[in-house]
Design a protein around this motif. Structure first.
Motif, short mmCIF file in Angstrom:
data_model
loop_
_atom_site.label_atom_id
_atom_site.label_comp_id
_atom_site.label_asym_id
_atom_site.label_seq_id
_atom_site.Cartn_x
_atom_site.Cartn_y
_atom_site.Cartn_z
N GLY A 83 -6.49 7.54 -7.95
CA GLY A 83 -6.52 7.85 -6.53
C GLY A 83 -6.50 9.35 -6.31
N ASP B 55 -13.31 -0.80 1.00
CA ASP B 55 -12.61 -0.52 2.26
C ASP B 55 -11.96 -1.78 2.80
N SER C 294 -3.87 7.38 -1.62
CA SER C 294 -5.03 6.52 -1.38
C SER C 294 -5.55 6.05 -2.75
N TRP D 220 0.84 -1.19 0.00
CA TRP D 220 0.00 0.00 0.00
C TRP D 220 0.88 1.24 0.00
N ARG E 34 -3.14 -2.96 3.27
CA ARG E 34 -2.33 -2.32 4.30
C ARG E 34 -1.75 -3.35 5.27
N ARG F 28 -8.76 -2.39 0.82
CA ARG F 28 -7.71 -1.46 1.21
C ARG F 28 -7.08 -1.88 2.53
#
Length: 277
Positions: free
Chosen positions: A223, A191, A171, A166, A198, A194
């Motif tokens: 992004g 979400d 983002s 990440w 991470r 993501r």
């Protein structure tokens, strides 16, 4: 108006015939059956025959023509005269014309036979050409069969694209992969995805069949750091009938976008147990 001798004779015959018919008809004194007649206020118009009017107007002329029909002795001899030799030549000329027409007909038939023979020869040549085309088509079908076996048979050459990591200062919203054939695959990150990236997880972006040749794949990242995402390309040559893996490392992405990614590839080894490839 003067009449021709033929018209005069016709009028005479018609007049004499009518007179003879009237004289020979029997007189009937028996009272005929009574029938009604129509009484009209206006005199009906009757058809007027122009022939009777003509006879009245040309009475003297008709009488003179009748006088010409009477026999009169002449002093000339009634022997036949000689025939003009030109009339005899007419029959010979007609025979010559018919003979020439027969000659022309025979020449035309001979020409038609030659044309037919030429057509038969051309048909033989055409048949030879068609045989050659059949042989070429058979060879072409064989080559197409080889290509069909290679490219449309049981397709096993595949590509799997995965991503991990990440970016620290960005983002990501989505990742797009475009193949050379024009097909595009866009993965919109949720979400949960993501959070998984991470935490060091791996996300599958694409899994599908590709051609076993060298080709360039377009990668685009969208992004908050890139108002206009700039694409990047990865060149690979997938191995025939094997699964090729392409792993994208998103942790190195910075201001440059997709061009900052690092990637590595490997071939799936089916001889290894699951989890060791």
């Amino acid at each position: 108006m003067r009449l021709t001798p033929f018209q005069v004779r016709a009028i005479m015959f018609l007049t004499l015939g009518a007179a003879l018919a009237a004289a020979a008809a029997p007189k009937v004194h028996a009272q005929a059956a009574a029938s009604e007649v129509r009484v009209e206020r206006i005199k009906p118009e009757r058809e007027k025959y122009e022939t009777v009017r003509f006879l009245k107007q040309n009475r003297d002329f008709v009488r003179r023509r009748f006088d010409l029909l009477s026999d009169k002795p002449v002093g000339a001899s009634g022997d036949a005269g000689p025939i003009d030799p030109r009339y005899l030549e007419y029959s010979k000329m007609l025979a010559a014309v018919l003979a020439d027409r027969d000659s022309v007909t025979r020449a035309a038939e001979a020409r038609d036979r030659l044309t037919l023979l030429a057509s038969i020869t051309e048909l033989g040549q055409l048949e030879t050409q068609l045989d050659q085309m059949d042989r070429l088509l058979a060879a072409q079908r064989g080559r197409l069969g080889v290509l069909q076996t290679d490219f449309t048979g049981r397709q096993q050459t595949a590509l799997v694209v995965v991503a991990s990591g990440w970016p620290a200062d960005a983002s990501l919203d989505s990742i797009t992969i475009a193949l050379e054939d024009g097909s595009r695959t866009t993965v919109t990150l949720t979400d949960a995805q993501r959070a998984s990236l991470r935490d060091g997880g791996v996300l599958q972006l694409f899994h599908g069949f590709v051609e076993p040749r060298e080709q360039a794949f377009e990668l685009t990242l969208a992004g908050n750091r890139w108002a206009v995402p700039a694409p990047a390309w990865v060149t690979l040559e997938p191995t025939r009938d094997r699964i090729t893996f392409l792993k994208l490392d998103l942790s190195t992405v910075a201001q440059g976008g997709a061009a900052d990614m690092s990637a590595r590839t490997w071939i799936h080894d089916e001889s290894l147990p699951p989890g060791d490839s």
